[in-house]
Design an enzyme around this catalytic site. Structure first.
Site, PDB file in Angstrom:
ATOM      1  N   LYS A  46       0.816  -1.184   0.000  1.00  0.00           N
ATOM      2  CA  LYS A  46       0.000   0.000   0.000  1.00  0.00           C
ATOM      3  C   LYS A  46       0.862   1.251   0.000  1.00  0.00           C
ATOM      4  O   LYS A  46       0.413   2.318  -0.400  1.00  0.00           O
ATOM      5  CB  LYS A  46      -0.883   0.051   1.251  1.00  0.00           C
ATOM      6  CG  LYS A  46      -1.905  -1.010   1.394  1.00  0.00           C
ATOM      7  CD  LYS A  46      -2.683  -0.788   2.694  1.00  0.00           C
ATOM      8  CE  LYS A  46      -3.583  -1.951   2.983  1.00  0.00           C
ATOM      9  NZ  LYS A  46      -4.241  -1.830   4.281  1.00  0.00           N
ATOM     10  N   GLU A 101       8.371   2.199  -5.495  1.00  0.00           N
ATOM     11  CA  GLU A 101       8.320   1.702  -4.125  1.00  0.00           C
ATOM     12  C   GLU A 101       8.458   2.864  -3.148  1.00  0.00           C
ATOM     13  O   GLU A 101       9.142   3.849  -3.442  1.00  0.00           O
ATOM     14  CB  GLU A 101       9.453   0.682  -3.938  1.00  0.00           C
ATOM     15  CG  GLU A 101       9.581   0.068  -2.572  1.00  0.00           C
ATOM     16  CD  GLU A 101       8.450  -0.838  -2.153  1.00  0.00           C
ATOM     17  OE1 GLU A 101       7.317  -0.343  -2.041  1.00  0.00           O
ATOM     18  OE2 GLU A 101       8.703  -2.026  -1.896  1.00  0.00           O
ATOM     19  N   ILE A 103       9.743   2.700   0.146  1.00  0.00           N
ATOM     20  CA  ILE A 103      10.964   2.700   0.944  1.00  0.00           C
ATOM     21  C   ILE A 103      11.764   1.426   0.703  1.00  0.00           C
ATOM     22  O   ILE A 103      11.188   0.353   0.519  1.00  0.00           O
ATOM     23  CB  ILE A 103      10.641   2.868   2.450  1.00  0.00           C
ATOM     24  CG1 ILE A 103      11.915   3.106   3.274  1.00  0.00           C
ATOM     25  CG2 ILE A 103       9.823   1.705   2.975  1.00  0.00           C
ATOM     26  CD1 ILE A 103      11.639   3.582   4.696  1.00  0.00           C
ATOM     27  N   ASP A 105      14.206  -0.466   2.902  1.00  0.00           N
ATOM     28  CA  ASP A 105      14.800  -0.605   4.241  1.00  0.00           C
ATOM     29  C   ASP A 105      16.094  -1.401   4.154  1.00  0.00           C
ATOM     30  O   ASP A 105      17.168  -0.882   4.357  1.00  0.00           O
ATOM     31  CB  ASP A 105      13.842  -1.352   5.170  1.00  0.00           C
ATOM     32  CG  ASP A 105      12.969  -0.438   5.991  1.00  0.00           C
ATOM     33  OD1 ASP A 105      13.491   0.562   6.492  1.00  0.00           O
ATOM     34  OD2 ASP A 105      11.780  -0.732   6.125  1.00  0.00           O
ATOM     35  N   SER A 106      15.945  -2.673   3.840  1.00  0.00           N
ATOM     36  CA  SER A 106      17.096  -3.556   3.701  1.00  0.00           C
ATOM     37  C   SER A 106      17.363  -3.872   2.233  1.00  0.00           C
ATOM     38  O   SER A 106      18.431  -4.311   1.868  1.00  0.00           O
ATOM     39  CB  SER A 106      16.847  -4.869   4.445  1.00  0.00           C
ATOM     40  OG  SER A 106      15.771  -5.570   3.827  1.00  0.00           O
ATOM     41  N   GLY A 107      16.342  -3.672   1.408  1.00  0.00           N
ATOM     42  CA  GLY A 107      16.437  -4.001  -0.005  1.00  0.00           C
ATOM     43  C   GLY A 107      15.869  -5.370  -0.331  1.00  0.00           C
ATOM     44  O   GLY A 107      15.779  -5.732  -1.502  1.00  0.00           O
ATOM     45  N   THR A 109      12.740  -6.612  -0.119  1.00  0.00           N
ATOM     46  CA  THR A 109      11.495  -6.544  -0.889  1.00  0.00           C
ATOM     47  C   THR A 109      11.778  -6.094  -2.319  1.00  0.00           C
ATOM     48  O   THR A 109      11.284  -6.691  -3.273  1.00  0.00           O
ATOM     49  CB  THR A 109      10.486  -5.590  -0.228  1.00  0.00           C
ATOM     50  OG1 THR A 109      10.222  -6.046   1.095  1.00  0.00           O
ATOM     51  CG2 THR A 109       9.188  -5.521  -1.017  1.00  0.00           C
ATOM     52  N   LYS A 133      17.070   3.601   3.215  1.00  0.00           N
ATOM     53  CA  LYS A 133      17.895   3.534   4.422  1.00  0.00           C
ATOM     54  C   LYS A 133      19.158   2.806   4.015  1.00  0.00           C
ATOM     55  O   LYS A 133      19.111   1.646   3.623  1.00  0.00           O
ATOM     56  CB  LYS A 133      17.186   2.758   5.531  1.00  0.00           C
ATOM     57  CG  LYS A 133      15.946   3.440   6.049  1.00  0.00           C
ATOM     58  CD  LYS A 133      15.328   2.613   7.160  1.00  0.00           C
ATOM     59  CE  LYS A 133      14.052   3.215   7.662  1.00  0.00           C
ATOM     60  NZ  LYS A 133      13.443   2.397   8.723  1.00  0.00           N
ATOM     61  N   ASP A 160       3.181   3.822   6.883  1.00  0.00           N
ATOM     62  CA  ASP A 160       2.346   3.787   8.073  1.00  0.00           C
ATOM     63  C   ASP A 160       3.022   3.073   9.235  1.00  0.00           C
ATOM     64  O   ASP A 160       4.052   2.417   9.073  1.00  0.00           O
ATOM     65  CB  ASP A 160       1.034   3.061   7.769  1.00  0.00           C
ATOM     66  CG  ASP A 160       1.233   1.559   7.635  1.00  0.00           C
ATOM     67  OD1 ASP A 160       0.607   0.807   8.397  1.00  0.00           O
ATOM     68  OD2 ASP A 160       2.025   1.127   6.773  1.00  0.00           O
TER      69      ASP A 160
END
Length: 177
Positions: A46, A101, A103, A105-107, A109, A133, A160
Site C-alpha cells: 500500500k 516503491e 521505501i 529498508d534492507s532491499g 522486498t 535507508k 504507516d
C-alpha cells in the site's frame, strides 16, 4: 513543532521537499523514456500509492499504471520473509517497466520484486524509490531515488505504523518506545 502528533519525533522530509523531488524524478524519467511508446509504472501497495499518484501526474510521457502487493511486514515489525500477495493484471512482456516503491529498508522486498518482474520479460526494468535507508542495504539497483534517510521508523506520504499516519503530507520519524 507544537502541532506534531505526540507519537512523532520530528519531520524528516517536508511536504515542499517531497513535491520538489517528485517533480525532479518525473522530469528525469520523462527525459530517459522520451523515445518510448509508453512505460509501465508498477506501484507497490500500500505504501507507494501516494508517491505513485503524484509521480504520474508530473510525467510528460505516456504511461500505464498497475499495482503489485507484497508483504514483509506485520503491523509494526518486519518479518524478514517476502511474499507476493497480488501480481500484475496485465503482461509487460517487451515493455519498459519501473517499480515504484515507498521505501527500501534492507532491499529485500525490492530485490524480490526485481527478480519476480524479470520473469515477466520486460524490455527494461528500473526502480524508483522514495526513501532509502543505507544501513544494511542489499545490492539492489535503485535508478531513481527520492531521499536517503536515517535508520528510523518513518511514517507519512504512504508509509504507516499499524495502519496509522499513512496520509500525512510529509515524512516523519516515529518516537522510540
Amino acid at each position: 513543532m507544537s502541532n506534531l502528533h505526540p507519537d512523532l519525533e520530528r519531520i524528516l522530509v517536508s511536504r515542499e521537499d517531497i513535491n520538489n523531488r517528485v517533480k525532479e524524478l518525473a522530469a528525469q524519467i520523462s527525459y530517459d523514456y522520451r523515445d518510448a511508446e509508453k512505460i509501465y509504472l508498477i506501484g507497490i501497495l500500500k505504501g507507494a500509492f501516494i508517491f505513485l499518484a503524484d509521480l504520474c501526474r508530473e510525467l510528460t510521457i505516456p504511461h500505464i499504471v498497475d499495482f503489485m502487493a507484497v508483504s514483509s511486514y506485520g503491523k509494526t515489525t518486519s518479518t524478514g520473509a517476502v511474499r507476493l500477495i497480488m501480481d500484475l493484471r496485465e503482461p509487460i512482456d517487451g515493455q519498459h517497466a519501473i517499480i515504484v516503491e515507498d521505501i527500501a529498508d534492507s532491499g529485500k522486498t525490492l530485490k524480490y520484486l526485481y527478480q519476480v518482474l524479470q520473469w515477466h520479460n520486460p524490455a527494461s526494468l528500473r526502480t524508483c524509490v522514495l526513501l532509502r535507508k543505507k544501513k544494511n542495504m542489499l545490492d539492489v539497483p535503485i535508478n531513481y531515488l527520492g531521499f536517503d534517510i536515517s535508520d528510523a521508523w518513518v511514517v507519512g506520504y504512504g508509509l504507516d505504523y499499524a495502519d496509522r499516519f499513512r496520509t500525512l503530507p510529509y515524512i516523519a520519524e516515529m518516537k522510540q518506545k
